[in-house]
Enzyme design. Structure first.
Site, PDB file in Angstrom:
ATOM      1  N   ASP A 168       0.834  -1.403   0.103  1.00  0.00           N
ATOM      2  CA  ASP A 168      -0.136  -0.010  -0.003  1.00  0.00           C
ATOM      3  C   ASP A 168       0.840   1.237  -0.080  1.00  0.00           C
ATOM      4  O   ASP A 168       1.735   1.160   0.867  1.00  0.00           O
ATOM      5  CB  ASP A 168      -0.846   0.005   1.150  1.00  0.00           C
ATOM      6  CG  ASP A 168      -1.949   1.221   1.307  1.00  0.00           C
ATOM      7  OD1 ASP A 168      -1.633   2.251   0.885  1.00  0.00           O
ATOM      8  OD2 ASP A 168      -2.904   0.901   1.458  1.00  0.00           O
ATOM      9  N   ASP A 188       1.047   8.478  -8.759  1.00  0.00           N
ATOM     10  CA  ASP A 188      -0.098   8.376 -10.080  1.00  0.00           C
ATOM     11  C   ASP A 188      -0.940   7.181  -9.443  1.00  0.00           C
ATOM     12  O   ASP A 188      -0.790   6.161 -10.073  1.00  0.00           O
ATOM     13  CB  ASP A 188       0.735   8.084 -11.249  1.00  0.00           C
ATOM     14  CG  ASP A 188      -0.099   8.131 -12.671  1.00  0.00           C
ATOM     15  OD1 ASP A 188      -1.327   8.736 -12.107  1.00  0.00           O
ATOM     16  OD2 ASP A 188       0.050   7.963 -13.550  1.00  0.00           O
TER      17      ASP A 188
END
Length: 299
Positions: A168, A188
């Protein structure tokens, strides 16, 4: 109105009606072709979707001519690659995410460390690792994205200078072992709907700032129908300081690229123009055109 005029009017109506029918037929054919393309027909060189992992979306790709597109089970494009030039960056917004090069000693780039939060189709990761020779770490939550990039998007296997983490991004940004290590941080992060950045809080950007070296730069792609460039800029500005932000004008596709520096940069037009020419010569990036669209957020 005489008979001749009546015939012309009638013929016009007939031809107009036939033209409408032809347009509808062509539209239906194109729509069907697009639907078949998206579903990943093997005769178009695509693979079956990789299965999802728990709550994570399935992953598939589509070939269209010399282009290969990555999808997360929806029509939204999550990245792309030119098949004949798999290690180049061809999308305008992704090219602009290399804008941090304008402010870097180009002779020292290979000694720097890059990190991508969100792998996408691997364009930034491949470019930083293979063309710039940087120590490169990519962080991607979905293991099937990683598998698809290795199988279909020419992502190299891990080595001494390439690390791909299935993790994560928010968790990585909080880990102390990464703090102060990253020179170029490229963010992004989007889900399968690509409506807005998946992580876009002041707290997240503050964690990202902690990752950077003293001269480091974070680059963020802001995009999506539910996104707000102004809101994102405010949050980034609170974490970095408004005088540390540089912003590109939106691309034709609607992507706004934001640069945020750990240490603010001065505007020196002559130096930037010289740097841009060197970048364009070394790596074939359109850096001289960047300067027409890039400016400090506060001037």
């Amino acid at each position: 109105m005489d008979v001749f005029e009546t015939l012309i009017t009638t013929n016009d109506l007939i031809f107009g009606f036939m033209a409408c029918l032809a347009a509808i037929w062509i539209g239906m054919r194109l729509a069907k072709k697009q639907a078949l393309t998206y579903k990943g027909q093997r005769d178009r060189g695509t693979d079956a979707p990789e299965p999802g992992n728990g709550d994570l979306p399935s992953v598939n790709h589509i070939d269209y001519g010399d282009m290969r597109f990555l999808h997360l089970g929806t029509p939204w494009v999550q990245g792309s690659m030119k098949i004949s030039q798999p290690f180049d960056i061809h999308l305008e917004y992704v090219q602009r995410m290399m804008g941090w090069l304008l402010f870097t000693d180009l002779d020292q780039v290979r000694h720097l460390q890059a990190m991508q939060l969100g792998l996408g189709a691997g364009s930034l990761t491949k470019f930083c690792h293979l063309q710039l020779g940087m120590h490169t770490t990519a962080v991607e939550l979905n293991p099937q994205v990683i598998a698809t990039c290795r199988r279909w998007f020419n992502l190299p296997e891990e080595n001494a200078k390439l690390n791909v983490l299935q993790a994560d991004a928010a968790d990585i940004a909080r880990r102390p072992e990464w703090h102060g290590k990253i020179d170029a941080l490229q963010v992004d992060l989007y889900d399968q709907e690509a409506a807005c950045p998946a992580l876009d809080s002041e707290a997240f950007y503050a964690d990202c700032r902690q990752l950077l070296t003293h001269q480091g730069c974070m680059v963020v792609n802001v995009y999506g129908r539910d996104s707000s460039v102004e809101t994102s800029l405010q949050r980034i500005g609170k974490a970095f300081g408004d005088d540390a932000l540089w912003v590109f004008k939106p691309t034709t596709a609607g992507n706004t690229i934001v640069l945020a520096f750990r240490t603010s940069r001065a505007w020196d037009k002559t130096a930037l123009q010289l740097q841009a020419k060197q970048i364009q010569t070394r790596w074939n990036l359109p850096a001289t055109t960047w300067l027409k669209a890039l400016a400090p957020a506060r001037r």
